[in-house]
Design an enzyme around this catalytic site. Structure first.
Site, PDB file in Angstrom:
ATOM      1  N   SER A  99      15.399  34.239  17.415  1.00  0.00           N
ATOM      2  CA  SER A  99      15.783  35.172  16.361  1.00  0.00           C
ATOM      3  C   SER A  99      15.790  34.479  15.009  1.00  0.00           C
ATOM      4  CB  SER A  99      17.186  35.732  16.635  1.00  0.00           C
ATOM      5  OG  SER A  99      17.671  36.481  15.535  1.00  0.00           O
TER       6      SER A  99
ATOM      7  N   TYR B 200      25.908  35.078  18.971  1.00  0.00           N
ATOM      8  CA  TYR B 200      24.460  35.324  18.976  1.00  0.00           C
ATOM      9  C   TYR B 200      23.736  34.255  18.162  1.00  0.00           C
ATOM     10  CZ  TYR B 200      20.022  37.823  18.514  1.00  0.00           C
ATOM     11  OH  TYR B 200      18.685  38.173  18.547  1.00  0.00           O
TER      12      TYR B 200
END
Length: 261
Positions: free
Chosen positions: A151, A165
């Protein structure tokens, strides 16, 4: 001098076998379709059988070759067995594309231990052990390719409760580099694709909220979010002979976000 055929072969996946985990999701299904379009046999793996079957059936109906396999990569021993079975049935696994990822949002000062552990179990522990399982089928076969979807938030923080995350995806980035370094001697390349917000069901509610969407795209130089087909194109490149000399890299599919933030 190279011939036109030599250059066309750079993206030819005929005879290759690809295992795509998270293959029933928005990103995973696009990756499966893209790899199949260039000749790969695709094992569509994930936890939701109906979604997997739908993707596999679509590929087969279009003239490709695909199989759906239910697999929860957080269950390490079960994953090892299923990967071995896939390699035996198909004869090999040339490519792994790991599209599994998850987040639980909460302010850092209120984050729960069990939620933190769950995100790390899915986003990094499972990623490592699926790579390990596939690598152990590839070493004796002369190598292969591993691609993990990470990401843009592996590099940049976010003004929301994404502590686990961001941390887990940052860990994934260095894991990719470490595996690439260790497994280069086995001719196994390991790379990452790091998208910005991508139009999938996981973030559908965010993207349908103008108060969230408009400021988001305003920060992206290309003025839009990532689409699954953008990532399928990168996965195709990293799966194909065209990328044989590329390993240990994190490619940011972010519309220019990391160029200016």
């Amino acid at each position: 001098m190279n011939t036109p055929q030599d250059y066309r072969k750079l993206y030819d996946l005929t005879g290759k076998v690809a295992l795509v985990t998270g293959g029933g999701g928005g990103i995973g299904s696009a990756v499966c379709e893209g790899l199949a379009a260039f000749g790969a046999g695709v094992v569509v793996a994930g936890r939701t059988g109906a979604k997997l079957e739908k993707v596999a059936d679509s590929i087969n109906d279009s003239g490709g070759k695909a199989e759906a396999v239910e697999m929860d990569i957080t269950r390490v021993e079960d994953t090892r067995k299923k990967v071995a079975n896939i390699a035996e049935k198909w004869g090999k696994i040339d490519v792994l594309v790991n599209c599994v990822g998850f987040h639980i949002e909460a302010p850092a000062e209120k984050y729960k231990e069990e939620d933190w552990d769950r995100i790390f179990e899915i986003n990094i522990k499972a990623a490592f052990f699926i790579s390990q399982s596939v690598a152990n089928t590839q070493i004796s076969k002369g190598g292969g390719k591993h691609i993990h979807v990470t990401s843009v938030r592996s590099l940049l923080g976010l003004h929301r409760g994404y502590a686990s995350y961001c941390a887990s995806k940052g860990g994934m980035n260095i894991m990719i580099k470490q595996l690439a370094t260790e497994w280069a001697k086995h001719n196994i390349t390991v790379n990452g694709i790091a998208p910005t917000f991508t139009r999938t069901d996981l973030v559908k509610e965010y993207l349908e909220d103008p108060d969230f969407y408009n400021p988001l795209v305003a920060r992206i130089p290309l003025g839009r979010v990532c689409e699954p087909i953008d990532l399928a194109g990168l996965a195709l490149y990293l799966s194909a002979p065209a990328s044989d000399f590329i390993t240990g890299q994190i490619i940011f599919a972010d519309g220019g976000v990391t160029a200016c933030q």
